[in-house]
Design a protein around this motif. Structure first.
Motif, PDB file in Angstrom:
ATOM      1  N   SER A  68      15.301  37.060  20.517  1.00 27.59           N
ATOM      2  CA  SER A  68      14.227  38.064  20.487  1.00 27.59           C
ATOM      3  C   SER A  68      14.794  39.481  20.314  1.00 27.59           C
ATOM      4  CB  SER A  68      13.350  37.976  21.734  1.00 27.59           C
ATOM      5  OG  SER A  68      14.045  38.503  22.838  1.00 27.59           O
ATOM      6  N   ILE A  69      16.095  39.677  20.567  1.00 25.44           N
ATOM      7  CA  ILE A  69      16.645  41.028  20.357  1.00 25.44           C
ATOM      8  C   ILE A  69      16.570  41.426  18.877  1.00 25.44           C
ATOM      9  CG2 ILE A  69      18.171  41.177  22.365  1.00 25.44           C
ATOM     10  CD1 ILE A  69      20.484  40.307  20.795  1.00 25.44           C
ATOM     11  N   LEU A  70      16.448  40.425  18.011  1.00 21.66           N
ATOM     12  CA  LEU A  70      16.342  40.734  16.581  1.00 21.66           C
ATOM     13  C   LEU A  70      15.024  41.432  16.244  1.00 21.66           C
ATOM     14  CD1 LEU A  70      17.769  37.367  15.158  1.00 21.66           C
ATOM     15  CD2 LEU A  70      18.944  39.579  15.247  1.00 21.66           C
ATOM     16  N   GLN A  71      14.050  41.251  17.117  1.00 27.57           N
ATOM     17  CA  GLN A  71      12.741  41.869  16.854  1.00 27.57           C
ATOM     18  C   GLN A  71      12.810  43.405  16.875  1.00 27.57           C
ATOM     19  OE1 GLN A  71      10.407  39.994  15.695  1.00 27.57           O
ATOM     20  NE2 GLN A  71      11.631  38.157  16.134  1.00 27.57           N
ATOM     21  N   ASP A  72      13.903  43.944  17.429  1.00 26.01           N
ATOM     22  CA  ASP A  72      14.069  45.413  17.439  1.00 26.01           C
ATOM     23  C   ASP A  72      14.603  45.933  16.107  1.00 26.01           C
ATOM     24  OD1 ASP A  72      13.215  45.546  20.035  1.00 26.01           O
ATOM     25  OD2 ASP A  72      15.241  45.344  20.870  1.00 26.01           O
ATOM     26  N   ILE A  73      14.888  44.999  15.200  1.00 28.40           N
ATOM     27  CA  ILE A  73      15.474  45.406  13.914  1.00 28.40           C
ATOM     28  C   ILE A  73      14.397  45.422  12.843  1.00 28.40           C
ATOM     29  CG2 ILE A  73      17.202  44.870  12.158  1.00 28.40           C
ATOM     30  CD1 ILE A  73      18.773  43.358  14.277  1.00 28.40           C
ATOM     31  N   GLN A  74      14.217  46.590  12.262  1.00 28.35           N
ATOM     32  CA  GLN A  74      13.215  46.745  11.195  1.00 28.35           C
ATOM     33  C   GLN A  74      13.968  47.149   9.923  1.00 28.35           C
ATOM     34  OE1 GLN A  74       9.670  46.795  10.988  1.00 28.35           O
ATOM     35  NE2 GLN A  74       9.992  47.475   8.886  1.00 28.35           N
ATOM     36  N   ILE A  75      13.909  46.294   8.910  1.00 29.04           N
ATOM     37  CA  ILE A  75      14.619  46.610   7.655  1.00 29.04           C
ATOM     38  C   ILE A  75      13.600  46.752   6.535  1.00 29.04           C
ATOM     39  CG2 ILE A  75      16.290  45.751   5.941  1.00 29.04           C
ATOM     40  CD1 ILE A  75      17.408  43.955   8.245  1.00 29.04           C
ATOM     41  N   ASP A  76      13.738  47.801   5.739  1.00 28.34           N
ATOM     42  CA  ASP A  76      12.898  47.875   4.555  1.00 28.34           C
ATOM     43  C   ASP A  76      13.647  48.592   3.428  1.00 28.34           C
ATOM     44  OD1 ASP A  76      11.601  50.051   6.627  1.00 28.34           O
ATOM     45  OD2 ASP A  76      11.795  50.854   4.601  1.00 28.34           O
ATOM     46  N   PHE A  77      13.068  48.519   2.250  1.00 22.06           N
ATOM     47  CA  PHE A  77      13.708  49.107   1.064  1.00 22.06           C
ATOM     48  C   PHE A  77      12.777  50.167   0.512  1.00 22.06           C
ATOM     49  CE2 PHE A  77      15.352  44.840   1.530  1.00 22.06           C
ATOM     50  CZ  PHE A  77      16.718  45.030   1.376  1.00 22.06           C
ATOM     51  N   ARG A  78      13.322  51.353   0.265  1.00 22.16           N
ATOM     52  CA  ARG A  78      12.474  52.447  -0.250  1.00 22.16           C
ATOM     53  C   ARG A  78      13.098  53.020  -1.522  1.00 22.16           C
ATOM     54  NH1 ARG A  78      11.538  55.531   5.546  1.00 22.16           N
ATOM     55  NH2 ARG A  78      11.297  53.599   6.738  1.00 22.16           N
ATOM     56  N   LEU A  79      12.249  53.265  -2.494  1.00 19.19           N
ATOM     57  CA  LEU A  79      12.726  53.846  -3.746  1.00 19.19           C
ATOM     58  C   LEU A  79      13.212  55.266  -3.520  1.00 19.19           C
ATOM     59  CD1 LEU A  79      10.236  52.867  -6.600  1.00 19.19           C
ATOM     60  CD2 LEU A  79      12.694  52.438  -6.530  1.00 19.19           C
ATOM     61  N   ASN A  80      14.293  55.644  -4.188  1.00 17.65           N
ATOM     62  CA  ASN A  80      14.765  57.027  -4.068  1.00 17.65           C
ATOM     63  C   ASN A  80      13.848  57.968  -4.855  1.00 17.65           C
ATOM     64  OD1 ASN A  80      15.416  56.516  -6.685  1.00 17.65           O
ATOM     65  ND2 ASN A  80      17.551  57.141  -6.542  1.00 17.65           N
ATOM     66  N   GLY A  81      14.150  59.258  -4.784  1.00 18.52           N
ATOM     67  CA  GLY A  81      13.284  60.284  -5.354  1.00 18.52           C
ATOM     68  C   GLY A  81      12.899  60.063  -6.803  1.00 18.52           C
ATOM     69  N   ASP A  82      13.889  59.687  -7.662  1.00 12.19           N
ATOM     70  CA  ASP A  82      13.534  59.530  -9.073  1.00 12.19           C
ATOM     71  C   ASP A  82      13.128  58.101  -9.424  1.00 12.19           C
ATOM     72  OD1 ASP A  82      15.948  58.268  -9.057  1.00 12.19           O
ATOM     73  OD2 ASP A  82      17.009  59.743 -10.283  1.00 12.19           O
ATOM     74  N   GLY A  83      12.932  57.283  -8.390  1.00 15.31           N
ATOM     75  CA  GLY A  83      12.385  55.939  -8.621  1.00 15.31           C
ATOM     76  C   GLY A  83      13.344  54.976  -9.305  1.00 15.31           C
ATOM     77  N   THR A  84      14.655  55.244  -9.236  1.00 21.10           N
ATOM     78  CA  THR A  84      15.592  54.387  -9.962  1.00 21.10           C
ATOM     79  C   THR A  84      16.373  53.443  -9.053  1.00 21.10           C
ATOM     80  OG1 THR A  84      17.232  56.138  -9.780  1.00 21.10           O
ATOM     81  CG2 THR A  84      15.995  56.026 -11.851  1.00 21.10           C
ATOM     82  N   PHE A  85      16.274  53.647  -7.739  1.00 23.50           N
ATOM     83  CA  PHE A  85      17.167  52.909  -6.851  1.00 23.50           C
ATOM     84  C   PHE A  85      16.498  52.655  -5.508  1.00 23.50           C
ATOM     85  CE2 PHE A  85      20.685  52.715  -3.791  1.00 23.50           C
ATOM     86  CZ  PHE A  85      21.513  51.811  -4.432  1.00 23.50           C
TER      87      PHE A  85
END
Ligand code: DC
Length: 230
Positions: free
Chosen positions: A63-80
């Motif tokens: 359950s300690i894994l529930q404290d981990i939130q991972i996500d992916f966000r596009l950088n400013g120019d939308g390339t990465f």
């Protein structure tokens, strides 16, 4: 007539053989989302290092894994896409040798794999995604419409990773990197849960003697062929 049906493209293979670069190129050309599943294992590794948690701590209390939130966000120019761990951009921090040295061991833990595979399936539920990793075509999306299994000679991979790290201004030692790649190949292929192996229906892409452009062109031809056949 061209099909609009979105597919899942799974790219698996050994460490540092350019899976991410190829996956990004295909995703950009098709307007698909790109997910680097290795970055998720790296983010968990970074979290455990920082919190001084051992793998037994996780096994004893997943359950300690529930404290981990991972996500992916596009950088400013939308390339990465940058990897975020609990709202912090950790894209560079997860590529250090400290994390690279520990991540294969972390990724042997069944509780961690289950936790991340659930999230990976959620990310792919609308299809229209290119995901790279070790078990994407075999475990995460066994129904992926296109599976590519990538490999290259270890020395070629070590040289590429060395250049990548030095270009980013991160310290790098070629021999250390080569040893790490060989060690990770061994651990990834021999671990008990979801070892790295080629799915029966995957196409092999050995890119030892191929440029990035050649690989992208070839893979895109495969992808378009599969999409047209939907
Ligand atoms: O792709 P990479 O080198 O950034 O991956 C880091 C580690 O994560 C790698 O040693 C194996 C593990 N991994 C995994 O076990 N399953 C995945 N789907 C992706 C990565």
């Amino acid at each position: 007539m061209r099909s609009d049906k979105k597919i899942i493209i799974a790219i698996d293979g050994h460490s540092s053989c350019g899976k991410g670069t190829l996956a990004k190129n295909i995703a950009r050309s098709l307007g698909y989302m790109f997910i680097d599943s290795g970055a998720m294992y790296r983010a968990v590794t970074l979290y455990l290092i920082r919190e001084q948690l051992t793998l037994d701590d996780v096994r004893n209390d997943p359950s300690i894994l529930q404290d981990i939130q991972i996500d992916f966000r596009l950088n400013g120019d939308g390339t990465f896409y940058n990897t975020y761990l609990n709202d912090e951009n950790v894209e560079t921090l997860i590529r250090t040798m400290e994390v690279s040295k520990r991540v294969s061991e972390v990724s042997t833990v069944k509780e961690i794999r289950d936790f991340l595979v659930d999230q990976q399936r959620e990310l792919g539920k609308e299809r229209g995604i290119v995901m790279d990793g070790r078990d994407i075509g075999t475990v995460v999306f066994p129904d992926a419409e296109l599976k590519i299994f990538m490999t290259a000679e270890p020395e070629v991979r070590a040289k590429r990773r060395y250049l990548e790290l030095t270009e980013k201004g991160l310290g790098a030692d070629y021999d250390d990197i080569l040893a790490n790649i060989r060690e990770r190949d061994k651990m990834d292929s021999t671990r008990e849960y979801s070892p790295l192996h080629q799915a029966n229906d995957a196409i092999i892409l050995n890119n030892t003697d191929m440029t990035r452009e050649e690989q992208a062109r070839l893979a895109l031809t495969w992808a378009k062929g599969v999409i047209m056949a939907q």
